[in-house]
Scaffold this active site. Structure first.
Site, PDB file in Angstrom:
ATOM      1  N   SER A 170       0.845  -1.197   0.000  1.00 23.64           N
ATOM      2  CA  SER A 170       0.000   0.000   0.000  1.00 23.64           C
ATOM      3  C   SER A 170       0.877   1.243   0.000  1.00 23.64           C
ATOM      4  O   SER A 170       1.933   1.247   0.645  1.00 23.64           O
ATOM      5  CB  SER A 170      -0.880   0.004   1.244  1.00 23.64           C
ATOM      6  OG  SER A 170      -1.487   1.269   1.396  1.00 23.64           O
ATOM      7  N   TYR A 225      -1.384  -0.549  10.171  1.00 31.27           N
ATOM      8  CA  TYR A 225      -1.389  -1.121   8.818  1.00 31.27           C
ATOM      9  C   TYR A 225      -0.258  -0.498   7.986  1.00 31.27           C
ATOM     10  O   TYR A 225       0.475  -1.195   7.280  1.00 31.27           O
ATOM     11  CB  TYR A 225      -2.752  -0.826   8.192  1.00 31.27           C
ATOM     12  CG  TYR A 225      -2.947  -1.227   6.753  1.00 31.27           C
ATOM     13  CD1 TYR A 225      -3.333  -2.527   6.421  1.00 31.27           C
ATOM     14  CD2 TYR A 225      -2.786  -0.299   5.715  1.00 31.27           C
ATOM     15  CE1 TYR A 225      -3.537  -2.888   5.095  1.00 31.27           C
ATOM     16  CE2 TYR A 225      -2.985  -0.648   4.393  1.00 31.27           C
ATOM     17  CZ  TYR A 225      -3.364  -1.952   4.086  1.00 31.27           C
ATOM     18  OH  TYR A 225      -3.570  -2.298   2.781  1.00 31.27           O
TER      19      TYR A 225
HETATM   20  P1  NDP Z   1      -9.962  -8.405   1.693  1.00 28.59           P
HETATM   21  O1  NDP Z   1     -10.243  -8.123   3.121  1.00 28.59           O
HETATM   22  O2  NDP Z   1     -11.104  -8.536   0.749  1.00 28.59           O
HETATM   23  O3  NDP Z   1      -9.103  -9.737   1.554  1.00 28.59           O
HETATM   24  C1  NDP Z   1      -8.073 -10.032   2.431  1.00 28.59           C
HETATM   25  C2  NDP Z   1      -7.781 -11.513   2.308  1.00 28.59           C
HETATM   26  O4  NDP Z   1      -6.717 -11.840   3.209  1.00 28.59           O
HETATM   27  C3  NDP Z   1      -8.975 -12.388   2.721  1.00 28.59           C
HETATM   28  O5  NDP Z   1      -9.033 -13.505   1.874  1.00 28.59           O
HETATM   29  C4  NDP Z   1      -8.617 -12.805   4.130  1.00 28.59           C
HETATM   30  O6  NDP Z   1      -9.214 -14.027   4.535  1.00 28.59           O
HETATM   31  C5  NDP Z   1      -7.123 -12.965   3.949  1.00 28.59           C
HETATM   32  N1  NDP Z   1      -6.420 -13.088   5.211  1.00 28.59           N
HETATM   33  C6  NDP Z   1      -6.455 -12.286   6.287  1.00 28.59           C
HETATM   34  N2  NDP Z   1      -5.667 -12.772   7.256  1.00 28.59           N
HETATM   35  C7  NDP Z   1      -5.111 -13.903   6.767  1.00 28.59           C
HETATM   36  C8  NDP Z   1      -4.227 -14.863   7.296  1.00 28.59           C
HETATM   37  N3  NDP Z   1      -3.743 -14.768   8.537  1.00 28.59           N
HETATM   38  N4  NDP Z   1      -3.858 -15.892   6.522  1.00 28.59           N
HETATM   39  C9  NDP Z   1      -4.332 -16.014   5.268  1.00 28.59           C
HETATM   40  N5  NDP Z   1      -5.209 -15.167   4.722  1.00 28.59           N
HETATM   41  C10 NDP Z   1      -5.590 -14.116   5.476  1.00 28.59           C
HETATM   42  O7  NDP Z   1      -8.955  -7.271   1.250  1.00 28.59           O
HETATM   43  P2  NDP Z   1      -8.361  -6.846  -0.172  1.00 28.59           P
HETATM   44  O8  NDP Z   1      -8.694  -7.835  -1.201  1.00 28.59           O
HETATM   45  O9  NDP Z   1      -8.700  -5.436  -0.366  1.00 28.59           O
HETATM   46  O10 NDP Z   1      -6.816  -6.906   0.173  1.00 28.59           O
HETATM   47  C11 NDP Z   1      -5.891  -7.613  -0.610  1.00 28.59           C
HETATM   48  C12 NDP Z   1      -4.542  -6.925  -0.492  1.00 28.59           C
HETATM   49  O11 NDP Z   1      -4.620  -5.624  -1.080  1.00 28.59           O
HETATM   50  C13 NDP Z   1      -4.071  -6.712   0.946  1.00 28.59           C
HETATM   51  O12 NDP Z   1      -2.681  -6.954   1.012  1.00 28.59           O
HETATM   52  C14 NDP Z   1      -4.348  -5.242   1.182  1.00 28.59           C
HETATM   53  O13 NDP Z   1      -3.510  -4.706   2.167  1.00 28.59           O
HETATM   54  C15 NDP Z   1      -4.044  -4.671  -0.203  1.00 28.59           C
HETATM   55  N6  NDP Z   1      -4.606  -3.365  -0.460  1.00 28.59           N
HETATM   56  C16 NDP Z   1      -5.961  -3.220  -0.566  1.00 28.59           C
HETATM   57  C17 NDP Z   1      -6.479  -1.970  -0.856  1.00 28.59           C
HETATM   58  C18 NDP Z   1      -7.947  -1.732  -1.025  1.00 28.59           C
HETATM   59  O14 NDP Z   1      -8.342  -0.557  -1.244  1.00 28.59           O
HETATM   60  N7  NDP Z   1      -8.812  -2.753  -0.956  1.00 28.59           N
HETATM   61  C19 NDP Z   1      -5.601  -0.789  -1.033  1.00 28.59           C
HETATM   62  C20 NDP Z   1      -4.209  -1.075  -0.896  1.00 28.59           C
HETATM   63  C21 NDP Z   1      -3.748  -2.320  -0.613  1.00 28.59           C
HETATM   64  P3  NDP Z   1     -10.599 -14.091   5.385  1.00 28.59           P
HETATM   65  O15 NDP Z   1     -11.709 -14.002   4.390  1.00 28.59           O
HETATM   66  O16 NDP Z   1     -10.489 -15.408   6.049  1.00 28.59           O
HETATM   67  O17 NDP Z   1     -10.589 -12.932   6.318  1.00 28.59           O
END
Ligand code: NDP
Length: 306
Positions: A170, A225
């Site tokens: 990010s 974060y």
């Molecule tokens: P979501 O919350 O939709 O997805 C996050 C995913 O990570 C989920 O599948 C969640 O699983 C999984 N997760 C969380 N903890 C763990 C763990 N301990 N082990 C394995 N899986 C885990 O978020 P996004 O799709 O938005 O995020 C994806 C990436 O993009 C992240 O790295 C985020 O920081 C980054 N990002 C997102 C932005 C945005 O605007 N959306 C902006 C900038 C960066 P579960 O369903 O079980 O919780």
């Protein structure tokens, strides 16, 4: 370092992609034998990335911390004809789960080509800034990606197409968000080490425990974060330096403000749009593949040094 060399196998054949794909994806260096692992892929950007990579013809391992949610996500893709999507449980915050996943991977695949460290958590709503879950945020977003990467490093294929680590990060974790000048200098130094990064993270968590984190120059928005992503960016830089010229690249990608659970559905783009960019970066042709870069938003051409 002799671990990865560019000349050990033949370059995969090149074919033309359908015209709808972005230009970088039209140079098809990969094949069905190319194996990608995506973490946190039961939903959001991770799920969209698995879908995109599988559509493009790679073999993709969808991982998720929850067996049922992950299994259903993989099944939904296989039901669309994406038969080369595999599933394995992986909780990146749990070293035991990482070990079990790596054993599973070794039993099912001979080598890894692409690792996308996508899994992450955040516990703040858009305008909140609590650090109540700082330990878990750092453990998942930074240490989870780092420990998994280290466990999978020996599995990367020795290939001229170059192994790829793409850390979904990010811009909140950019060095310019750090207001402590010593910290900024340390992060930008050529002699940056993993020990420096872990010391930085430890010092942040200590400030959280002491209640002094607001006055110590840490990033102001989504502080826990942001620190976790700052550490991930810095670790990517260390990896890139360590494996430069050795057949392994390490880059970061900020998808931009994307409509997922993490943002409560708010955002300027869909997960599929973000994944299109992520896949383009992950699949850059070997001759155009940089290392140690931070790719921002929807335009993969805009990138900067970590
Ligand atoms: P979501 O919350 O939709 O997805 C996050 C995913 O990570 C989920 O599948 C969640 O699983 C999984 N997760 C969380 N903890 C763990 C763990 N301990 N082990 C394995 N899986 C885990 O978020 P996004 O799709 O938005 O995020 C994806 C990436 O993009 C992240 O790295 C985020 O920081 C980054 N990002 C997102 C932005 C945005 O605007 N959306 C902006 C900038 C960066 P579960 O369903 O079980 O919780």
């Amino acid at each position: 370092m002799a671990m990865f060399t560019r000349s050990q196998t033949q370059m995969e054949s090149r074919e033309q992609e359908p015209p709808s794909l972005s230009p970088a994806l039209s140079i098809r260096w990969w094949s069905k034998e190319t194996v990608a692992v995506v973490t946190g892929a039961n939903k959001g950007i991770g799920f969209a990335l698995v879908k995109k990579l599988a559509h493009l013809g790679l073999t993709v391992v969808l991982t998720a911390r929850d067996d049922e949610r992950g299994g259903q996500a993989a099944e939904s893709l296989r039901a669309q004809g994406l038969v080369d999507v595999h599933f394995s449980v992986l909780d990146v915050s749990d070293p035991v789960s990482i070990d079990a996943f790596v054993s599973w991977f070794r039993n099912h695949f001979t080598a890894l080509d692409i690792l996308v460290n996508n899994a992450a958590v955040s516990f703040n709503d858009i305008h909140e800034n609590s650090v109540d879950n700082a330990e878990l945020v750092v453990k998942t977003n930074f240490y989870g990606s780092k420990l998994l990467t280290e466990a999978l490093l020996p599995m990367f294929r020795r290939s001229p197409s170059i192994g790829r680590i793409l850390n979904v990060s990010s811009r909140l974790g950019s060095v310019n968000k750090v207001r402590n000048p010593n910290m900024g200098r340390m992060l930008q130094g050529e002699d940056l080490t993993e020990e420096h990064i872990e010391a930085m993270v430890g010092s942040f968590l200590e400030d959280v425990r002491k209640g002094t984190w607001k006055s110590q120059g840490w990033p102001e928005v989504w502080t826990d974060y942001a620190v976790s992503k700052l550490a991930l960016n810095a670790y990517t830089k260390v990896l890139a330096t360590r494996y430069d010229g050795c057949g392994l690249s390490a880059n970061c990608f900020c998808p931009g403000f994307t409509q997922t659970s993490m943002t409560g559905g708010k955002g300027t783009r869909t997960a599929d749009e973000a994944a299109e960019v992520g896949a383009t970066i992950a699949l850059l042709p070997p001759e155009n593949l940089p290392t140690g870069k931070f790719f921002m938003g929807c335009n993969p051409v805009i990138n900067s040094k970590l």
